[in-house]
Structure formats: structure tokens, C-alpha cells
Design a protein around this motif. Sequence first.
Motif, PDB file in Angstrom:
ATOM      1  N   ARG A  86      16.341 100.407 137.926  1.00 38.47           N
ATOM      2  CA  ARG A  86      17.008 101.460 137.205  1.00 38.47           C
ATOM      3  C   ARG A  86      18.508 100.970 137.319  1.00 38.47           C
ATOM      4  O   ARG A  86      19.030 101.125 138.551  1.00 38.47           O
ATOM      5  CB  ARG A  86      16.838 102.818 137.818  1.00 38.47           C
ATOM      6  N   PRO A  87      19.238 100.627 136.119  1.00 40.70           N
ATOM      7  CA  PRO A  87      20.555 100.438 136.259  1.00 40.70           C
ATOM      8  C   PRO A  87      21.379 101.697 136.828  1.00 40.70           C
ATOM      9  O   PRO A  87      22.442 101.360 137.168  1.00 40.70           O
ATOM     10  CB  PRO A  87      20.913 100.246 134.793  1.00 40.70           C
ATOM     11  N   LEU A  89      20.378 103.855 139.012  1.00 35.27           N
ATOM     12  CA  LEU A  89      19.663 104.219 140.283  1.00 35.27           C
ATOM     13  C   LEU A  89      20.502 105.217 141.331  1.00 35.27           C
ATOM     14  O   LEU A  89      20.052 106.318 141.441  1.00 35.27           O
ATOM     15  CB  LEU A  89      19.447 102.872 141.219  1.00 35.27           C
ATOM     16  N   ILE A  90      21.778 104.829 141.546  1.00 38.57           N
ATOM     17  CA  ILE A  90      22.611 105.611 142.288  1.00 38.57           C
ATOM     18  C   ILE A  90      22.857 107.184 141.869  1.00 38.57           C
ATOM     19  O   ILE A  90      22.568 108.239 142.472  1.00 38.57           O
ATOM     20  CB  ILE A  90      24.014 104.865 142.642  1.00 38.57           C
ATOM     21  N   ASP A  91      23.356 107.228 140.480  1.00 40.61           N
ATOM     22  CA  ASP A  91      23.541 108.464 139.827  1.00 40.61           C
ATOM     23  C   ASP A  91      22.041 109.296 139.928  1.00 40.61           C
ATOM     24  O   ASP A  91      22.195 110.391 139.761  1.00 40.61           O
ATOM     25  CB  ASP A  91      24.206 108.211 138.528  1.00 40.61           C
ATOM     26  N   TYR A  92      21.258 108.402 139.605  1.00 39.65           N
ATOM     27  CA  TYR A  92      19.838 109.175 139.365  1.00 39.65           C
ATOM     28  C   TYR A  92      19.325 109.974 140.720  1.00 39.65           C
ATOM     29  O   TYR A  92      18.817 111.145 140.650  1.00 39.65           O
ATOM     30  CB  TYR A  92      18.895 108.097 138.753  1.00 39.65           C
ATOM     31  N   VAL A  93      19.350 108.988 141.598  1.00 36.46           N
ATOM     32  CA  VAL A  93      18.982 109.648 142.935  1.00 36.46           C
ATOM     33  C   VAL A  93      19.947 110.696 143.484  1.00 36.46           C
ATOM     34  O   VAL A  93      19.265 111.726 143.752  1.00 36.46           O
ATOM     35  CB  VAL A  93      19.094 108.405 144.115  1.00 36.46           C
ATOM     36  N   LYS A  94      21.363 110.648 142.966  1.00 32.76           N
ATOM     37  CA  LYS A  94      22.167 111.697 143.579  1.00 32.76           C
ATOM     38  C   LYS A  94      21.872 113.137 142.551  1.00 32.76           C
ATOM     39  O   LYS A  94      21.914 114.127 142.823  1.00 32.76           O
ATOM     40  CB  LYS A  94      23.695 111.471 143.652  1.00 32.76           C
ATOM     41  N   GLY A 106      11.077  94.147 144.183  1.00 28.60           N
ATOM     42  CA  GLY A 106      11.431  93.767 143.079  1.00 28.60           C
ATOM     43  C   GLY A 106      12.378  94.549 142.366  1.00 28.60           C
ATOM     44  O   GLY A 106      12.856  93.987 141.136  1.00 28.60           O
ATOM     45  N   CYS A 107      12.795  95.839 142.674  1.00 25.70           N
ATOM     46  CA  CYS A 107      13.400  96.603 141.918  1.00 25.70           C
ATOM     47  C   CYS A 107      14.746  96.612 142.270  1.00 25.70           C
ATOM     48  O   CYS A 107      15.650  97.383 141.755  1.00 25.70           O
ATOM     49  CB  CYS A 107      12.795  98.110 142.178  1.00 25.70           C
ATOM     50  N   LYS A 114      23.173  96.644 147.766  1.00 26.18           N
ATOM     51  CA  LYS A 114      24.740  96.726 148.662  1.00 26.18           C
ATOM     52  C   LYS A 114      25.203  98.127 147.996  1.00 26.18           C
ATOM     53  O   LYS A 114      25.988  98.727 148.931  1.00 26.18           O
ATOM     54  CB  LYS A 114      25.439  95.461 148.610  1.00 26.18           C
ATOM     55  N   LYS A 115      25.310  98.111 146.846  1.00 25.70           N
ATOM     56  CA  LYS A 115      25.787  99.302 146.211  1.00 25.70           C
ATOM     57  C   LYS A 115      25.237 100.598 146.508  1.00 25.70           C
ATOM     58  O   LYS A 115      25.920 101.632 146.718  1.00 25.70           O
ATOM     59  CB  LYS A 115      25.606  99.298 144.494  1.00 25.70           C
TER      60      LYS A 115
END
Length: 157
Positions: A86-87, A89-94, A106-107, A114-115
Amino acid sequence: GEFHRLPRLADLLELLKDGHGNIILNIELKNSEVPYPGLEEMVLAEVAKYDLPNEIIYSSFNHDSIKYLNRMNPDLKTAPLIGRRRPDLIDYVKSLGSKGVHTALGCVDEISLKKVLEAGLFINIYTINDINVARKLKQHGVSGIFTDSCREFMEGL
């Protein structure tokens, strides 16, 4: 073969109530294929019966369930299980209200890993059964891994 009864959640919580070291318990809600109305409430009610010193993470492939848990109690430690890249990923999780993510090796690559960590989220990788891969992930700062080789990894990490 010998028959072993699967432990109930209560059995596990009973074992953990006395601490038993630095254990992080992951409770995965298995409600992605079949909906179980009220599952979140039942699990939280069961956990609340015990005064657990252990850290608990609630995870599920059902992200509506994760969002619901976070709405019920924003202090819970939750992690959506994500089995694809998921490009966002961070915004989605938050956006789910979660403090971390569980994903397959593999994801994520080194950069996205690191991000995620720099964003203040924890990340646990599943399912790692190669000790060398586990060591490399540890060096990269992964919060934890899921493995089928617990005994070997405890001795080798």
C-alpha cells in the motif's frame, strides 16, 4: 495421535495474569471471512476480567473491526493485518486509529519500513521462519516478527 484441546482465550489470559516475563500478546480477531457480531465487545470484556501487566495488541484482517476497537477505546494497541503493498500505508493505518501494522515481508521494503517507524508506528512482520531474515529485520528496527519457530528463534536472536 494424542488429542490436545485448544486453549480458550480465558486459559491464555489466566496464564498471563501473573506476568510471565516480558510477553506481548497478539489477539487476532478471526472475523474477516465470517462476520461475528459483538466479537470485539466479547474479547474486550474477557480481557478486562484480568489485571494483565502484559502488553496486548489486537489485530485483524477486518479493518472495520480494527476501526471499531479504536473508537471503543483509543488507548488500545491495535494493528490491521495488511497482506499487500500500500503506497498510502502510514496514512491508512493512522486513518483506522491504529498505532501499528502487521504485514508480510513482501509488502514492505527497507524504505517503507523506515518510514513507518519514523512515523511513530510499530511494525510486525509475518511469517518469518528463517533466522537470518529475522536477524536482518531486527537490525532494520522491526518491532517484532511472527514465526512458527519460537524456540529456535529465542535461542538464536
